[in-house]
Design a protein around this motif. Structure first.
Motif, PDB file in Angstrom:
ATOM      1  N   SER A  94       0.818  -1.205   0.000  1.00  0.00           N
ATOM      2  CA  SER A  94       0.000   0.000   0.000  1.00  0.00           C
ATOM      3  C   SER A  94       0.860   1.266   0.000  1.00  0.00           C
ATOM      4  CB  SER A  94      -0.968   0.005   1.172  1.00  0.00           C
ATOM      5  OG  SER A  94      -0.273  -0.022   2.391  1.00  0.00           O
ATOM      6  N   ASP A  95       2.073   1.186   0.546  1.00  0.00           N
ATOM      7  CA  ASP A  95       2.971   2.331   0.496  1.00  0.00           C
ATOM      8  C   ASP A  95       3.328   2.665  -0.951  1.00  0.00           C
ATOM      9  OD1 ASP A  95       3.040   2.527   3.263  1.00  0.00           O
ATOM     10  OD2 ASP A  95       4.904   1.388   3.446  1.00  0.00           O
ATOM     11  N   HIS A  96       3.558   1.654  -1.762  1.00  0.00           N
ATOM     12  CA  HIS A  96       3.892   1.879  -3.174  1.00  0.00           C
ATOM     13  C   HIS A  96       2.703   2.483  -3.916  1.00  0.00           C
ATOM     14  CE1 HIS A  96       7.722  -0.133  -2.800  1.00  0.00           C
ATOM     15  NE2 HIS A  96       7.127  -1.154  -2.210  1.00  0.00           N
ATOM     16  N   VAL A  97       1.514   2.006  -3.597  1.00  0.00           N
ATOM     17  CA  VAL A  97       0.305   2.537  -4.221  1.00  0.00           C
ATOM     18  C   VAL A  97       0.114   3.994  -3.814  1.00  0.00           C
ATOM     19  CG1 VAL A  97      -2.216   2.346  -4.338  1.00  0.00           C
ATOM     20  CG2 VAL A  97      -0.799   0.283  -4.397  1.00  0.00           C
ATOM     21  N   ALA A  98       0.280   4.270  -2.543  1.00  0.00           N
ATOM     22  CA  ALA A  98       0.124   5.644  -2.056  1.00  0.00           C
ATOM     23  C   ALA A  98       1.150   6.572  -2.709  1.00  0.00           C
ATOM     24  CB  ALA A  98       0.266   5.684  -0.537  1.00  0.00           C
TER      25      ALA A  98
END
Length: 64
Positions: free
Chosen positions: A10-14
């Protein structure tokens, strides 16, 4: 003491979403006029038609 966890998917998506928002803000600040056109938004977000039968929805199609 607070321990920091490792990065998650989710960090990469954010980060990707933040980058796209930044690109739109840069384009908006350089635009002449009040708003970006749907074509310019598509260009900034790298949205394009794949074929006549299979297309990627344009941003303008989502507006009410």
């Amino acid at each position: 003491m607070v321990t920091l966890s490792t990065r998650t998917v989710s960090d990469h998506v954010a980060l990707a979403e933040i980058e796209l928002c930044g690109e739109l803000m840069i384009a908006a600040s350089a635009a002449i006029g009040e708003r970006l056109s749907a074509d310019r938004i598509d260009e900034v977000l790298n949205v394009r038609v794949i074929t006549e039968r299979s297309t990627v929805p344009r941003q303008g199609d989502h507006r009410g």
